[in-house]
Scaffold this motif. Sequence first.
Motif, PDB file in Angstrom:
ATOM      1  N   LEU A  48       3.602 -21.061 -46.621  1.00 54.67           N
ATOM      2  CA  LEU A  48       3.339 -22.244 -47.367  1.00 54.67           C
ATOM      3  C   LEU A  48       2.364 -21.936 -48.737  1.00 54.67           C
ATOM      4  O   LEU A  48       2.698 -22.451 -49.529  1.00 54.67           O
ATOM      5  CB  LEU A  48       2.188 -22.981 -46.377  1.00 54.67           C
ATOM      6  N   THR A  49       1.471 -21.062 -48.630  1.00 55.00           N
ATOM      7  CA  THR A  49       0.966 -20.556 -49.750  1.00 55.00           C
ATOM      8  C   THR A  49       0.316 -19.179 -50.095  1.00 55.00           C
ATOM      9  O   THR A  49       0.034 -18.836 -48.706  1.00 55.00           O
ATOM     10  CB  THR A  49      -0.334 -21.657 -50.019  1.00 55.00           C
ATOM     11  N   ASP A  50       0.126 -18.850 -51.094  1.00 56.66           N
ATOM     12  CA  ASP A  50      -0.787 -17.450 -51.174  1.00 56.66           C
ATOM     13  C   ASP A  50      -2.290 -17.683 -51.452  1.00 56.66           C
ATOM     14  O   ASP A  50      -2.945 -17.098 -52.079  1.00 56.66           O
ATOM     15  CB  ASP A  50      -0.204 -16.445 -52.379  1.00 56.66           C
ATOM     16  N   GLN A  98     -14.073 -23.378 -55.255  1.00 56.06           N
ATOM     17  CA  GLN A  98     -12.539 -22.897 -55.507  1.00 56.06           C
ATOM     18  C   GLN A  98     -12.247 -23.227 -57.119  1.00 56.06           C
ATOM     19  O   GLN A  98     -12.922 -23.608 -57.826  1.00 56.06           O
ATOM     20  CB  GLN A  98     -11.705 -23.262 -54.534  1.00 56.06           C
ATOM     21  N   GLY A  99     -10.815 -23.009 -57.033  1.00 60.78           N
ATOM     22  CA  GLY A  99     -10.336 -23.246 -58.669  1.00 60.78           C
ATOM     23  C   GLY A  99     -10.583 -24.598 -59.142  1.00 60.78           C
ATOM     24  O   GLY A  99     -11.245 -24.713 -60.185  1.00 60.78           O
ATOM     25  N   ARG A 100     -10.452 -25.726 -58.199  1.00 56.69           N
ATOM     26  CA  ARG A 100     -10.258 -27.067 -58.834  1.00 56.69           C
ATOM     27  C   ARG A 100     -11.898 -27.346 -59.252  1.00 56.69           C
ATOM     28  O   ARG A 100     -12.001 -28.444 -59.693  1.00 56.69           O
ATOM     29  CB  ARG A 100      -9.774 -28.072 -57.794  1.00 56.69           C
ATOM     30  N   GLY A 101     -12.832 -26.728 -58.488  1.00 57.11           N
ATOM     31  CA  GLY A 101     -14.224 -27.006 -58.832  1.00 57.11           C
ATOM     32  C   GLY A 101     -14.444 -26.802 -60.273  1.00 57.11           C
ATOM     33  O   GLY A 101     -15.198 -27.361 -61.100  1.00 57.11           O
ATOM     34  N   PHE A 213      -7.696 -20.352 -70.225  1.00 58.19           N
ATOM     35  CA  PHE A 213      -6.626 -19.848 -69.308  1.00 58.19           C
ATOM     36  C   PHE A 213      -7.025 -20.299 -67.887  1.00 58.19           C
ATOM     37  O   PHE A 213      -8.171 -20.363 -67.356  1.00 58.19           O
ATOM     38  CB  PHE A 213      -6.776 -18.046 -69.184  1.00 58.19           C
ATOM     39  N   ASP A 214      -5.892 -20.747 -67.170  1.00 58.48           N
ATOM     40  CA  ASP A 214      -5.880 -20.866 -65.718  1.00 58.48           C
ATOM     41  C   ASP A 214      -5.467 -19.371 -65.228  1.00 58.48           C
ATOM     42  O   ASP A 214      -4.268 -18.947 -65.161  1.00 58.48           O
ATOM     43  CB  ASP A 214      -4.870 -21.680 -65.308  1.00 58.48           C
ATOM     44  N   ALA A 215      -6.679 -18.477 -65.037  1.00 64.36           N
ATOM     45  CA  ALA A 215      -6.575 -17.382 -64.789  1.00 64.36           C
ATOM     46  C   ALA A 215      -6.096 -16.782 -63.171  1.00 64.36           C
ATOM     47  O   ALA A 215      -6.115 -15.904 -62.741  1.00 64.36           O
ATOM     48  CB  ALA A 215      -7.637 -16.430 -64.888  1.00 64.36           C
ATOM     49  N   MET A 253     -10.942 -20.220 -62.583  1.00 76.09           N
ATOM     50  CA  MET A 253     -10.342 -19.285 -61.576  1.00 76.09           C
ATOM     51  C   MET A 253     -10.216 -19.598 -60.261  1.00 76.09           C
ATOM     52  O   MET A 253     -11.285 -19.903 -59.747  1.00 76.09           O
ATOM     53  CB  MET A 253     -11.165 -17.801 -61.715  1.00 76.09           C
ATOM     54  N   SER A 254      -9.257 -19.601 -59.687  1.00 73.17           N
ATOM     55  CA  SER A 254      -9.291 -20.031 -57.979  1.00 73.17           C
ATOM     56  C   SER A 254      -9.213 -18.299 -57.399  1.00 73.17           C
ATOM     57  O   SER A 254      -8.274 -17.593 -57.525  1.00 73.17           O
ATOM     58  CB  SER A 254      -7.982 -20.445 -57.485  1.00 73.17           C
ATOM     59  N   GLY A 255     -10.084 -18.193 -57.091  1.00 76.08           N
ATOM     60  CA  GLY A 255     -10.489 -16.788 -56.308  1.00 76.08           C
ATOM     61  C   GLY A 255      -9.604 -16.409 -55.274  1.00 76.08           C
ATOM     62  O   GLY A 255      -9.471 -15.381 -54.687  1.00 76.08           O
ATOM     63  N   LYS A 256      -9.050 -17.596 -54.676  1.00 77.49           N
ATOM     64  CA  LYS A 256      -8.381 -17.623 -53.587  1.00 77.49           C
ATOM     65  C   LYS A 256      -6.921 -16.894 -53.693  1.00 77.49           C
ATOM     66  O   LYS A 256      -6.178 -16.588 -52.571  1.00 77.49           O
ATOM     67  CB  LYS A 256      -7.884 -19.003 -52.954  1.00 77.49           C
ATOM     68  N   LYS A 257      -6.657 -16.504 -54.887  1.00 83.84           N
ATOM     69  CA  LYS A 257      -5.344 -15.521 -55.150  1.00 83.84           C
ATOM     70  C   LYS A 257      -5.885 -14.344 -55.648  1.00 83.84           C
ATOM     71  O   LYS A 257      -5.910 -13.405 -54.834  1.00 83.84           O
ATOM     72  CB  LYS A 257      -4.644 -16.560 -56.251  1.00 83.84           C
ATOM     73  N   ASP A 258      -5.870 -13.934 -56.881  1.00 80.66           N
ATOM     74  CA  ASP A 258      -6.017 -12.593 -57.507  1.00 80.66           C
ATOM     75  C   ASP A 258      -7.531 -12.150 -57.203  1.00 80.66           C
ATOM     76  O   ASP A 258      -7.738 -11.053 -57.836  1.00 80.66           O
ATOM     77  CB  ASP A 258      -5.299 -12.782 -59.013  1.00 80.66           C
ATOM     78  N   VAL A 403      11.861 -24.879 -53.351  1.00 84.48           N
ATOM     79  CA  VAL A 403      11.163 -24.814 -51.952  1.00 84.48           C
ATOM     80  C   VAL A 403      10.614 -23.278 -52.445  1.00 84.48           C
ATOM     81  O   VAL A 403      11.070 -22.371 -52.735  1.00 84.48           O
ATOM     82  CB  VAL A 403      12.046 -24.667 -50.825  1.00 84.48           C
ATOM     83  N   ARG A 404       9.055 -23.463 -51.932  1.00 81.47           N
ATOM     84  CA  ARG A 404       8.294 -22.205 -52.520  1.00 81.47           C
ATOM     85  C   ARG A 404       7.996 -21.381 -51.578  1.00 81.47           C
ATOM     86  O   ARG A 404       7.373 -21.805 -50.172  1.00 81.47           O
ATOM     87  CB  ARG A 404       7.001 -22.448 -53.198  1.00 81.47           C
ATOM     88  N   LEU A 405       8.455 -20.040 -51.244  1.00 78.95           N
ATOM     89  CA  LEU A 405       8.456 -19.056 -50.196  1.00 78.95           C
ATOM     90  C   LEU A 405       7.151 -18.291 -50.706  1.00 78.95           C
ATOM     91  O   LEU A 405       7.407 -17.310 -51.489  1.00 78.95           O
ATOM     92  CB  LEU A 405       9.582 -18.353 -49.963  1.00 78.95           C
TER      93      LEU A 405
HETATM   94  N1  F0G Z   1      -4.127 -23.375 -60.582  1.00 83.81           N
HETATM   95  C1  F0G Z   1      -3.179 -22.879 -60.147  1.00 83.81           C
HETATM   96  C2  F0G Z   1      -2.059 -22.221 -61.129  1.00 83.81           C
HETATM   97  C3  F0G Z   1      -3.052 -22.801 -58.719  1.00 83.81           C
HETATM   98  O1  F0G Z   1      -1.939 -22.449 -58.178  1.00 83.81           O
HETATM   99  C4  F0G Z   1      -4.184 -23.484 -57.825  1.00 83.81           C
HETATM  100  C5  F0G Z   1      -3.951 -23.510 -56.520  1.00 83.81           C
HETATM  101  C6  F0G Z   1      -5.251 -23.833 -58.620  1.00 83.81           C
HETATM  102  C7  F0G Z   1      -5.381 -23.822 -59.982  1.00 83.81           C
HETATM  103  C8  F0G Z   1      -6.555 -24.521 -57.826  1.00 83.81           C
HETATM  104  O2  F0G Z   1      -7.024 -23.803 -57.116  1.00 83.81           O
HETATM  105  O3  F0G Z   1      -6.887 -24.339 -54.891  1.00 83.81           O
HETATM  106  O4  F0G Z   1      -8.664 -22.835 -55.536  1.00 83.81           O
HETATM  107  O5  F0G Z   1      -8.657 -25.080 -55.973  1.00 83.81           O
HETATM  108  N2  F0G Z   1      -2.815 -23.423 -55.843  1.00 83.81           N
HETATM  109  C9  F0G Z   1      -2.641 -23.373 -54.541  1.00 83.81           C
HETATM  110  C10 F0G Z   1      -1.170 -23.304 -54.053  1.00 83.81           C
HETATM  111  C11 F0G Z   1      -3.123 -24.500 -54.038  1.00 83.81           C
HETATM  112  O6  F0G Z   1      -0.557 -23.184 -53.114  1.00 83.81           O
HETATM  113  O7  F0G Z   1      -0.406 -22.891 -55.164  1.00 83.81           O
HETATM  114  P1  F0G Z   1      -7.927 -23.992 -55.918  1.00 83.81           P
END
Ligand code: F0G
Length: 456
Positions: A48-50, A98-101, A213-215, A253-258, A403-405
């Motif tokens: 679903l997501t990374d 998270q990133g959206r914050g 940047f959206d890093a 930055m969304s720390g949940k990725k990189d 469709v994202r894998l």
């Molecule tokens: N910017 C990008 C490019 C993203 O992919 C995401 C989140 C966000 C910002 C927001 O960050 O979730 O920490 O608030 N992308 C996830 C995805 C949800 O599945 O692509 P977040």
Amino acid sequence: KRRTAEPYKIKSVETLSMLSYDERHESLARAGYNTFLIDSDDVYIDLLTDSGTTAMSDAQWGALMTGDEAYAGSKSWKRLEQAVKDVYGYNYVLPTHQGRGAENILSQLKIKDGDYVPGNMYFTTTRAHQEMNGATFVDIIIDEAHDPSIDLPFKGNVDLKKLQALIDKVGAEKIPYVCLAVTVNLAGGQPVSMRNMKDVYELCQSYSIDVMFDATRCVENAYFIKDREEGYANQTVAAILKEMLSYSDGCTMSGKKDCLVNIGGFLAMNDEDLYIRSRELVVVYEGMPSYGGMSGRDMEAMAIGIREAVDDHYIEHRIAQVRHLGQQLLDAGIPIVKPIGGHAVFLDARAFLPHLSQEEFPAQSLAAALYLDSGVRSMERGIISAGRDIKTGEHNRPNLELVRLTIPRRVYTNNHMDVVVDSILALYEKRDWISGLKMVYEPPTLRFFNARFEPL
Ligand code: F0G
């Protein structure tokens, strides 16, 4: 060519659930044919997501115990702040949940009603925050990025003519900043070249427009520069990343990725005044500027993850695994977005299911069919994700119906990728039998999360 393997070994395992076809059918119907609404317990391989789905390292798990949970002045924050300064190189950092914050705070502070925010393709939450603060998002990515079949090394690049045209049309004072995503999620995880970052930054500087940047996936972008751009092959990913970020005034930055963690994010900048004003909003929305919605242990894990992510062996394998999945699909003639991106392989649902119109939601339908076939969960990134035009109320109609894998970091082996390939090949064989969907419940904002569907 010699084969390579994961640059880590497995210390703890999580058993996967493997449902029968009938059980998957029931689960899918319960979820209104929306993969976001399927219980994770019913999913076999979760693509679903990374985001937030990373496996942490033993060093990160160990560090959880050392988290300083003080309300104020946490030493875990100091460690995270230092990691961001060392690896990303910005002067000021603020933690967010998270990133959206971070997007919320940046958008509130920079955007005035009637402004324009150019970006290299939209991201859902990023654009939502821009619009909620009165801005109009303007897509300035190169045209080719909207065509899944065009193979370009840096398909996330900004078209400088589009940016210049917007400046000429609305005036630089109506453009609070350019939002540059590195890589571009919805274009297929496509990178931006160093040259392009530099050009965008120079053009913006000449008009005193900031570049933010959206890093979120910046380390993946740095690896593509090492791999594809002349002059970078012998540099470390860490050095390339530093240079990239030097062509910006700050980042969300969304720390949940990189950053290789399950939760967290930050807002960083070089401007002291923006930092001070942002800090005031962190207190309102996120918490003290020494935790910003994260626990002390979250911050410890993120401080380590930030450094682990720029290990050349880690990132090389990461990109190679995504390619392992994508290349097999390409070789079998499955329509996917080209070239293969950094965090995901994107099926081109329009080409996969040419008998469905966009109103029959081809990508949503294909994601549902994939789950039904094998328990593999993917995500729609097409007309449902694109939402409606805020002025006309009509569907936004993106060219890309995907469709994202999405491959979580350090979680699955290449054997899992092979299982996904087999399922997609089987679906492609019987693609004529895959029917469309109709939307029976549509939420007003970010509808893709909670929308419900029925088969046509
Ligand atoms: N910017 C990008 C490019 C993203 O992919 C995401 C989140 C966000 C910002 C927001 O960050 O979730 O920490 O608030 N992308 C996830 C995805 C949800 O599945 O692509 P977040």
